[in-house]
Design a protein around this motif. Structure first.
Motif, PDB file in Angstrom:
ATOM      1  N   GLN A 120       0.820  -1.208   0.000  1.00  0.00           N
ATOM      2  CA  GLN A 120       0.000   0.000   0.000  1.00  0.00           C
ATOM      3  C   GLN A 120       0.858   1.264   0.000  1.00  0.00           C
ATOM      4  O   GLN A 120       0.448   2.310  -0.493  1.00  0.00           O
ATOM      5  CB  GLN A 120      -0.933  -0.004   1.207  1.00  0.00           C
ATOM      6  N   LYS A 121       2.059   1.187   0.543  1.00  0.00           N
ATOM      7  CA  LYS A 121       2.904   2.371   0.587  1.00  0.00           C
ATOM      8  C   LYS A 121       3.607   2.593  -0.748  1.00  0.00           C
ATOM      9  O   LYS A 121       3.682   3.704  -1.244  1.00  0.00           O
ATOM     10  CB  LYS A 121       3.932   2.234   1.703  1.00  0.00           C
ATOM     11  N   SER A 122       4.144   1.527  -1.321  1.00  0.00           N
ATOM     12  CA  SER A 122       4.919   1.697  -2.539  1.00  0.00           C
ATOM     13  C   SER A 122       4.064   1.652  -3.800  1.00  0.00           C
ATOM     14  O   SER A 122       4.458   2.186  -4.827  1.00  0.00           O
ATOM     15  CB  SER A 122       5.986   0.603  -2.636  1.00  0.00           C
ATOM     16  N   LYS A 123       2.899   0.980  -3.728  1.00  0.00           N
ATOM     17  CA  LYS A 123       2.031   0.805  -4.897  1.00  0.00           C
ATOM     18  C   LYS A 123       2.739   0.073  -6.019  1.00  0.00           C
ATOM     19  O   LYS A 123       2.366   0.169  -7.182  1.00  0.00           O
ATOM     20  CB  LYS A 123       1.513   2.159  -5.421  1.00  0.00           C
ATOM     21  N   THR A 124       3.756  -0.662  -5.682  1.00  0.00           N
ATOM     22  CA  THR A 124       4.535  -1.376  -6.696  1.00  0.00           C
ATOM     23  C   THR A 124       4.531  -2.859  -6.387  1.00  0.00           C
ATOM     24  O   THR A 124       4.922  -3.264  -5.301  1.00  0.00           O
ATOM     25  CB  THR A 124       5.990  -0.882  -6.732  1.00  0.00           C
ATOM     26  N   PRO A 125       4.063  -3.712  -7.306  1.00  0.00           N
ATOM     27  CA  PRO A 125       4.077  -5.149  -7.048  1.00  0.00           C
ATOM     28  C   PRO A 125       5.482  -5.711  -7.058  1.00  0.00           C
ATOM     29  O   PRO A 125       6.357  -5.212  -7.760  1.00  0.00           O
ATOM     30  CB  PRO A 125       3.230  -5.721  -8.197  1.00  0.00           C
ATOM     31  N   HIS A 126       5.699  -6.748  -6.277  1.00  0.00           N
ATOM     32  CA  HIS A 126       6.995  -7.431  -6.241  1.00  0.00           C
ATOM     33  C   HIS A 126       6.934  -8.610  -7.210  1.00  0.00           C
ATOM     34  O   HIS A 126       6.226  -9.573  -6.967  1.00  0.00           O
ATOM     35  CB  HIS A 126       7.283  -7.913  -4.824  1.00  0.00           C
ATOM     36  N   ASN A 127       7.697  -8.518  -8.294  1.00  0.00           N
ATOM     37  CA  ASN A 127       7.587  -9.525  -9.346  1.00  0.00           C
ATOM     38  C   ASN A 127       8.940 -10.085  -9.726  1.00  0.00           C
ATOM     39  O   ASN A 127       9.439  -9.842 -10.822  1.00  0.00           O
ATOM     40  CB  ASN A 127       6.919  -8.927 -10.597  1.00  0.00           C
ATOM     41  N   PRO A 128       9.600 -10.844  -8.858  1.00  0.00           N
ATOM     42  CA  PRO A 128      10.862 -11.459  -9.266  1.00  0.00           C
ATOM     43  C   PRO A 128      10.621 -12.464 -10.375  1.00  0.00           C
ATOM     44  O   PRO A 128       9.631 -13.183 -10.378  1.00  0.00           O
ATOM     45  CB  PRO A 128      11.343 -12.156  -7.982  1.00  0.00           C
ATOM     46  N   GLY A 129      11.529 -12.468 -11.350  1.00  0.00           N
ATOM     47  CA  GLY A 129      11.389 -13.413 -12.456  1.00  0.00           C
ATOM     48  C   GLY A 129      10.436 -12.951 -13.528  1.00  0.00           C
ATOM     49  O   GLY A 129      10.192 -13.674 -14.488  1.00  0.00           O
ATOM     50  N   GLY A 130       9.874 -11.745 -13.414  1.00  0.00           N
ATOM     51  CA  GLY A 130       8.968 -11.233 -14.435  1.00  0.00           C
ATOM     52  C   GLY A 130       7.593 -11.854 -14.408  1.00  0.00           C
ATOM     53  O   GLY A 130       6.836 -11.737 -15.374  1.00  0.00           O
ATOM     54  N   LEU A 131       7.209 -12.526 -13.317  1.00  0.00           N
ATOM     55  CA  LEU A 131       5.891 -13.142 -13.200  1.00  0.00           C
ATOM     56  C   LEU A 131       5.019 -12.349 -12.251  1.00  0.00           C
ATOM     57  O   LEU A 131       5.500 -11.791 -11.262  1.00  0.00           O
ATOM     58  CB  LEU A 131       6.021 -14.582 -12.690  1.00  0.00           C
ATOM     59  N   THR A 132       3.724 -12.286 -12.554  1.00  0.00           N
ATOM     60  CA  THR A 132       2.772 -11.618 -11.675  1.00  0.00           C
ATOM     61  C   THR A 132       1.588 -12.533 -11.418  1.00  0.00           C
ATOM     62  O   THR A 132       1.329 -13.471 -12.170  1.00  0.00           O
ATOM     63  CB  THR A 132       2.261 -10.307 -12.303  1.00  0.00           C
ATOM     64  N   ASP A 133       0.879 -12.239 -10.349  1.00  0.00           N
ATOM     65  CA  ASP A 133      -0.358 -12.946 -10.004  1.00  0.00           C
ATOM     66  C   ASP A 133      -0.185 -14.467 -10.006  1.00  0.00           C
ATOM     67  O   ASP A 133      -0.926 -15.190 -10.683  1.00  0.00           O
ATOM     68  CB  ASP A 133      -1.490 -12.565 -10.969  1.00  0.00           C
ATOM     69  N   PRO A 134       0.768 -15.005  -9.262  1.00  0.00           N
ATOM     70  CA  PRO A 134       0.901 -16.469  -9.206  1.00  0.00           C
ATOM     71  C   PRO A 134      -0.308 -17.098  -8.545  1.00  0.00           C
ATOM     72  O   PRO A 134      -0.928 -16.512  -7.642  1.00  0.00           O
ATOM     73  CB  PRO A 134       2.170 -16.670  -8.376  1.00  0.00           C
ATOM     74  N   PHE A 135      -0.654 -18.293  -8.978  1.00  0.00           N
ATOM     75  CA  PHE A 135      -1.835 -18.991  -8.463  1.00  0.00           C
ATOM     76  C   PHE A 135      -1.584 -20.487  -8.539  1.00  0.00           C
ATOM     77  O   PHE A 135      -0.992 -20.979  -9.500  1.00  0.00           O
ATOM     78  CB  PHE A 135      -3.063 -18.626  -9.294  1.00  0.00           C
ATOM     79  N   VAL A 136      -1.999 -21.197  -7.509  1.00  0.00           N
ATOM     80  CA  VAL A 136      -1.852 -22.648  -7.444  1.00  0.00           C
ATOM     81  C   VAL A 136      -3.229 -23.274  -7.302  1.00  0.00           C
ATOM     82  O   VAL A 136      -4.063 -22.804  -6.515  1.00  0.00           O
ATOM     83  CB  VAL A 136      -0.958 -23.054  -6.252  1.00  0.00           C
ATOM     84  N   ARG A 137      -3.457 -24.338  -8.064  1.00  0.00           N
ATOM     85  CA  ARG A 137      -4.741 -25.040  -8.018  1.00  0.00           C
ATOM     86  C   ARG A 137      -4.505 -26.525  -7.758  1.00  0.00           C
ATOM     87  O   ARG A 137      -3.647 -27.143  -8.413  1.00  0.00           O
ATOM     88  CB  ARG A 137      -5.482 -24.860  -9.346  1.00  0.00           C
ATOM     89  N   PHE A 138      -5.261 -27.093  -6.808  1.00  0.00           N
ATOM     90  CA  PHE A 138      -5.200 -28.523  -6.518  1.00  0.00           C
ATOM     91  C   PHE A 138      -6.446 -29.206  -7.055  1.00  0.00           C
ATOM     92  O   PHE A 138      -7.575 -28.782  -6.787  1.00  0.00           O
ATOM     93  CB  PHE A 138      -5.143 -28.774  -5.007  1.00  0.00           C
ATOM     94  N   THR A 139      -6.248 -30.256  -7.834  1.00  0.00           N
ATOM     95  CA  THR A 139      -7.304 -31.205  -8.173  1.00  0.00           C
ATOM     96  C   THR A 139      -6.765 -32.579  -7.803  1.00  0.00           C
ATOM     97  O   THR A 139      -5.596 -32.720  -7.458  1.00  0.00           O
ATOM     98  CB  THR A 139      -7.666 -31.131  -9.665  1.00  0.00           C
ATOM     99  N   ASP A 140      -7.608 -33.599  -7.847  1.00  0.00           N
ATOM    100  CA  ASP A 140      -7.163 -34.922  -7.409  1.00  0.00           C
ATOM    101  C   ASP A 140      -5.940 -35.370  -8.203  1.00  0.00           C
ATOM    102  O   ASP A 140      -5.975 -35.472  -9.436  1.00  0.00           O
ATOM    103  CB  ASP A 140      -8.296 -35.940  -7.568  1.00  0.00           C
ATOM    104  N   ASN A 141      -4.846 -35.606  -7.469  1.00  0.00           N
ATOM    105  CA  ASN A 141      -3.583 -36.115  -8.018  1.00  0.00           C
ATOM    106  C   ASN A 141      -2.893 -35.149  -8.972  1.00  0.00           C
ATOM    107  O   ASN A 141      -2.010 -35.554  -9.729  1.00  0.00           O
ATOM    108  CB  ASN A 141      -3.795 -37.457  -8.741  1.00  0.00           C
ATOM    109  N   GLN A 142      -3.269 -33.875  -8.931  1.00  0.00           N
ATOM    110  CA  GLN A 142      -2.638 -32.927  -9.847  1.00  0.00           C
ATOM    111  C   GLN A 142      -2.528 -31.548  -9.204  1.00  0.00           C
ATOM    112  O   GLN A 142      -3.416 -31.100  -8.487  1.00  0.00           O
ATOM    113  CB  GLN A 142      -3.417 -32.824 -11.152  1.00  0.00           C
TER     114      GLN A 142
END
Length: 277
Positions: free
Chosen positions: A112-134
């Protein structure tokens, strides 16, 4: 009786018999082909640019997100403390999909102070999804035009052999740019180029929630395992820590479900670590 059309003769007024719908010159044919190419290209670009329906990274930071992240952090710290014990015994550890994504939101969200996202590696908005066995890993790649969502669904299988330490094999089952499926070789080669960018991403997450010393120790092991994944090779499941070895003896990945009592169970990953005999 009403007369019927002769067999095999197209009826008047149909698209197949009306020559008005057919290009009448070579220029018209070229224009028709160009329009078709443009439509196909637009459809492909829409599949690439539009994010998948299941891709829902956390953007709104609220008490629930922070509480989930705090709970996951406490769980990680408890795991770290167990790993530091001289004789930790068997360790069973579970983390939910929501906890992981809350951690990612806190780690990579906008300050909120910097208004700048931290994006090491040039990636943004990482997300992980679990389904059965995957497990599906997804993020927006800022190095590609349109910042599409790149995702990889992987299946993890433990391999046990008599007289040999257990190994794991991870198979990439689903590769996508947006909703567009891609051939495995294309995205695997792309992911291999990402390996040098992976280390700072992994080390940052581990540093925040497990400390810099453990981050420096664990990051090379994780990156090495990921390299084996991209090469389609099995890799050891052992974790080396303080001159001791622990091995993953059990790994369960489940999607959201309802138990026998009718209670909803969140998507989660559970693994069991045992000391090397």
């Amino acid at each position: 009786m009403t007369p019927t059309s002769a067999p095999g003769r197209a009826r008047k007024g149909t698209v197949f018999s009306n020559k008005r719908y057919r290009p009448k010159s070579s220029t018209s044919w070229i224009l028709a082909v160009l329009v078709l190419i443009v439509l196909i290209f637009a459809a492909v670009m829409a599949l690439i640019i539009l994010p998948p329906a299941w891709y829902r990274p956390i953007h709104t930071m609220n008490d629930e997100v922070y509480n989930q992240a705090d709970h996951a952090q406490a769980s990680l710290m408890a795991l770290r403390n167990k790993l530091r014990r001289p004789d930790p015994g068997t360790i069973t550890w579970t983390i939910t999909e929501q906890e992981i994504n809350s951690l990612l939101a806190v780690a990579y969200g906008v300050d909120q102070k910097s208004k700048t996202p931290h994006n090491p590696g040039g990636l943004t908005d990482p997300f992980v999804r679990f389904t059965d066995n995957q497990i599906t890993f997804a993020a927006r790649d800022n190095q590609l035009p349109g910042n599409p969502v790149a995702s990889a669904g992987v299946n993890v299988r433990l391999i046990s052999a008599a007289g040999a330490p257990p190994q794991a094999r991870i198979t990439i089952n689903a590769l996508h740019a947006g909703d567009l499926p891609l051939p495995p070789s294309l995205l695997t080669d792309r992911l291999k180029t990402f390996l040098p960018r992976l280390a700072p991403v992994v080390e940052k997450i581990i540093d925040v929630y497990a400390g810099p010393q453990y981050a420096r120790l664990a990051t090379p092991q994780i990156v090495q395992s990921v390299a084996a994944i991209f090469s389609g090779k099995p890799f050891p499941t052992e974790l080396r820590l303080n001159h001791r070895k622990l091995m993953i003896d059990k790994l369960v990945i489940r999607g959201p479900s309802v138990d026998a009592t009718g209670h909803a169970q969140p998507a989660a990953l559970t693994f069991e670590l045992v000391p090397e005999p």
